[in-house]
Every structure is written in C-alpha cells, then in structure tokens.
Design a protein around this motif. Structure first.
Motif, PDB file in Angstrom:
ATOM      1  N   ALA A  33       4.236  11.672  19.358  1.00  0.00           N
ATOM      2  CA  ALA A  33       3.835  11.943  20.743  1.00  0.00           C
ATOM      3  C   ALA A  33       4.756  12.980  21.373  1.00  0.00           C
ATOM      4  CB  ALA A  33       3.840  10.652  21.561  1.00  0.00           C
ATOM      5  N   GLU A  34       6.049  12.876  21.088  1.00  0.00           N
ATOM      6  CA  GLU A  34       6.983  13.862  21.622  1.00  0.00           C
ATOM      7  C   GLU A  34       6.700  15.246  21.047  1.00  0.00           C
ATOM      8  OE1 GLU A  34      10.786  12.068  20.857  1.00  0.00           O
ATOM      9  OE2 GLU A  34      10.573  10.708  22.563  1.00  0.00           O
ATOM     10  N   ARG A  35       6.246  15.277  19.811  1.00  0.00           N
ATOM     11  CA  ARG A  35       5.932  16.560  19.156  1.00  0.00           C
ATOM     12  C   ARG A  35       4.616  17.154  19.654  1.00  0.00           C
ATOM     13  NH1 ARG A  35       4.967  17.287  12.690  1.00  0.00           N
ATOM     14  NH2 ARG A  35       4.450  19.489  12.754  1.00  0.00           N
ATOM     15  N   TYR A  36       3.570  16.315  19.726  1.00  0.00           N
ATOM     16  CA  TYR A  36       2.230  16.820  20.002  1.00  0.00           C
ATOM     17  C   TYR A  36       1.776  16.691  21.453  1.00  0.00           C
ATOM     18  CZ  TYR A  36       1.538  16.790  14.914  1.00  0.00           C
ATOM     19  OH  TYR A  36       1.648  17.012  13.575  1.00  0.00           O
ATOM     20  N   CYS A  37       2.281  15.723  22.180  1.00  0.00           N
ATOM     21  CA  CYS A  37       1.693  15.366  23.475  1.00  0.00           C
ATOM     22  C   CYS A  37       2.570  15.698  24.681  1.00  0.00           C
ATOM     23  CB  CYS A  37       1.371  13.869  23.501  1.00  0.00           C
ATOM     24  SG  CYS A  37       0.435  13.286  22.069  1.00  0.00           S
ATOM     25  N   ALA A  38       3.870  15.846  24.449  1.00  0.00           N
ATOM     26  CA  ALA A  38       4.811  15.993  25.570  1.00  0.00           C
ATOM     27  C   ALA A  38       4.672  17.318  26.302  1.00  0.00           C
ATOM     28  CB  ALA A  38       6.239  15.806  25.081  1.00  0.00           C
ATOM     29  N   TRP A  51       2.828  17.715  32.656  1.00  0.00           N
ATOM     30  CA  TRP A  51       1.977  18.254  33.707  1.00  0.00           C
ATOM     31  C   TRP A  51       1.656  17.156  34.697  1.00  0.00           C
ATOM     32  CZ3 TRP A  51      -2.351  22.022  31.901  1.00  0.00           C
ATOM     33  CH2 TRP A  51      -1.771  23.104  31.247  1.00  0.00           C
ATOM     34  N   THR A  52       1.569  17.516  35.958  1.00  0.00           N
ATOM     35  CA  THR A  52       1.283  16.494  36.966  1.00  0.00           C
ATOM     36  C   THR A  52      -0.133  15.956  36.835  1.00  0.00           C
ATOM     37  OG1 THR A  52       0.668  18.184  38.566  1.00  0.00           O
ATOM     38  CG2 THR A  52       2.945  17.405  38.621  1.00  0.00           C
ATOM     39  N   ASP A  53      -1.068  16.759  36.291  1.00  0.00           N
ATOM     40  CA  ASP A  53      -2.458  16.307  36.153  1.00  0.00           C
ATOM     41  C   ASP A  53      -2.681  15.434  34.917  1.00  0.00           C
ATOM     42  OD1 ASP A  53      -3.032  17.698  38.421  1.00  0.00           O
ATOM     43  OD2 ASP A  53      -4.056  19.346  37.419  1.00  0.00           O
ATOM     44  N   ALA A  54      -1.789  15.497  33.963  1.00  0.00           N
ATOM     45  CA  ALA A  54      -1.941  14.702  32.741  1.00  0.00           C
ATOM     46  C   ALA A  54      -1.308  13.330  32.959  1.00  0.00           C
ATOM     47  CB  ALA A  54      -1.280  15.404  31.568  1.00  0.00           C
ATOM     48  N   PRO A  55      -2.039  12.271  32.652  1.00  0.00           N
ATOM     49  CA  PRO A  55      -1.468  10.929  32.880  1.00  0.00           C
ATOM     50  C   PRO A  55      -0.287  10.657  31.962  1.00  0.00           C
ATOM     51  CG  PRO A  55      -3.553  10.777  31.711  1.00  0.00           C
ATOM     52  CD  PRO A  55      -3.378  12.215  32.083  1.00  0.00           C
ATOM     53  N   ALA A  56       0.702   9.986  32.505  1.00  0.00           N
ATOM     54  CA  ALA A  56       1.851   9.561  31.703  1.00  0.00           C
ATOM     55  C   ALA A  56       1.397   8.474  30.730  1.00  0.00           C
ATOM     56  CB  ALA A  56       2.947   9.029  32.615  1.00  0.00           C
ATOM     57  N   PHE A  57       1.994   8.460  29.563  1.00  0.00           N
ATOM     58  CA  PHE A  57       1.637   7.448  28.571  1.00  0.00           C
ATOM     59  C   PHE A  57       1.848   6.041  29.111  1.00  0.00           C
ATOM     60  CE2 PHE A  57       1.482   9.315  24.046  1.00  0.00           C
ATOM     61  CZ  PHE A  57       0.730  10.378  24.481  1.00  0.00           C
ATOM     62  N   ARG A  58       2.923   5.809  29.882  1.00  0.00           N
ATOM     63  CA  ARG A  58       3.176   4.449  30.407  1.00  0.00           C
ATOM     64  C   ARG A  58       2.055   4.027  31.349  1.00  0.00           C
ATOM     65  NH1 ARG A  58       7.697   7.230  33.278  1.00  0.00           N
ATOM     66  NH2 ARG A  58       6.754   7.838  35.232  1.00  0.00           N
ATOM     67  N   ASP A  59       1.457   4.998  32.093  1.00  0.00           N
ATOM     68  CA  ASP A  59       0.347   4.672  32.989  1.00  0.00           C
ATOM     69  C   ASP A  59      -0.924   4.385  32.202  1.00  0.00           C
ATOM     70  OD1 ASP A  59       2.077   5.040  35.127  1.00  0.00           O
ATOM     71  OD2 ASP A  59       1.476   7.130  35.422  1.00  0.00           O
ATOM     72  N   LEU A  60      -1.175   5.174  31.161  1.00  0.00           N
ATOM     73  CA  LEU A  60      -2.334   4.903  30.307  1.00  0.00           C
ATOM     74  C   LEU A  60      -2.218   3.516  29.685  1.00  0.00           C
ATOM     75  CD1 LEU A  60      -2.688   8.322  28.445  1.00  0.00           C
ATOM     76  CD2 LEU A  60      -4.294   7.348  30.098  1.00  0.00           C
ATOM     77  N   ALA A  61      -1.024   3.182  29.236  1.00  0.00           N
ATOM     78  CA  ALA A  61      -0.813   1.892  28.574  1.00  0.00           C
ATOM     79  C   ALA A  61      -1.050   0.717  29.512  1.00  0.00           C
ATOM     80  CB  ALA A  61       0.602   1.830  28.004  1.00  0.00           C
ATOM     81  N   GLN A  62      -0.781   0.885  30.799  1.00  0.00           N
ATOM     82  CA  GLN A  62      -0.910  -0.222  31.754  1.00  0.00           C
ATOM     83  C   GLN A  62      -2.331  -0.406  32.277  1.00  0.00           C
ATOM     84  OE1 GLN A  62       1.535  -2.219  31.713  1.00  0.00           O
ATOM     85  NE2 GLN A  62       2.681  -0.667  30.591  1.00  0.00           N
ATOM     86  N   ASP A  63      -3.193   0.567  32.050  1.00  0.00           N
ATOM     87  CA  ASP A  63      -4.558   0.481  32.565  1.00  0.00           C
ATOM     88  C   ASP A  63      -5.340  -0.562  31.766  1.00  0.00           C
ATOM     89  OD1 ASP A  63      -7.255   0.858  33.274  1.00  0.00           O
ATOM     90  OD2 ASP A  63      -6.929   2.987  33.650  1.00  0.00           O
ATOM     91  N   PRO A  64      -5.738  -1.672  32.389  1.00  0.00           N
ATOM     92  CA  PRO A  64      -6.416  -2.743  31.651  1.00  0.00           C
ATOM     93  C   PRO A  64      -7.794  -2.335  31.127  1.00  0.00           C
ATOM     94  CG  PRO A  64      -6.460  -3.199  34.001  1.00  0.00           C
ATOM     95  CD  PRO A  64      -5.601  -1.976  33.810  1.00  0.00           C
TER      96      PRO A  64
END
Length: 106
Positions: A33-38, A51-64
């Motif tokens: 993820a650090e290589r491809y997504c950061a 980027w401010t428009d791209a969701p943070a991984f921690r936010d994606l993970a918390q979305d039920p």
C-alpha cells in the motif's frame, strides 16, 4: 502412531499459526500500500501524506458498508488517478488484509 500420522503431525506443526500468517500478510499489504497507494491515499493508521479527495485507508476500514470483496475489488480495479493497476491476486489479498487490519475491533 503410524508413519502417515506422524508425518501429518510434523507438517501441521511446521505450518504458521493463522494469526501469524494473517499478520505477515497484513504487514506485506502495508508495504505494498505504501508503494502503490500512498501517492493518493493516507495508508498509515497514524496519518501522513495523501490527496484530500482520496479516502484514508483507516476511514475505508471503519466504514461498515465496506466488505472484504469490495475492498479487494477497490484494490484491483482502476479508480480515480490510479495509474498502475496490475496487481497479482496475492498482492490484492495482502493489501485487503492490511485494510482489514485497520478495522477497529469492538
């Protein structure tokens, strides 16, 4: 104990525990993820660049509403500004495992 049972027992003892294997996969997923997504996403749980428009991984993970299959598809399918989408199934699984490792356990 017959030879087949003894060999099977040795094989089972040599296999990593599921939790250890899952941590190793999540650790590999974080590296990927650090290589491809950061470039666009904040991939570390403590924050960082993205980027401010791209969701943070921690936010994606918390979305039920987000399931494991959705996360895996998100990792492998082209989405906004994603230049390189050539992920192997093992890489997609590792990144998905990392995303899921960020999900809070209640």
């Amino acid at each position: 104990m017959g030879p087949a049972i003894g060999i099977a027992a040795l094989v089972l003892l040599a296999l990593p525990a599921p939790a250890q294997a899952q941590r190793a996969t999540a650790a590999e997923g974080q590296r990927l993820a650090e290589r491809y997504c950061a470039r666009c996403h904040v991939v570390r749980p403590e924050g960082g660049a993205g980027w401010t428009d791209a969701p943070a991984f921690r936010d994606l993970a918390q979305d039920p509403r987000i399931s494991r299959p959705w996360m895996r598809q998100f990792v492998t399918k082209l989405h906004l500004h994603m230049l390189d989408t050539d992920r192997s199934p093992a890489e997609a699984d590792a990144i998905t495992a990392y995303l899921l490792s960020l999900r809070r356990q209640n």
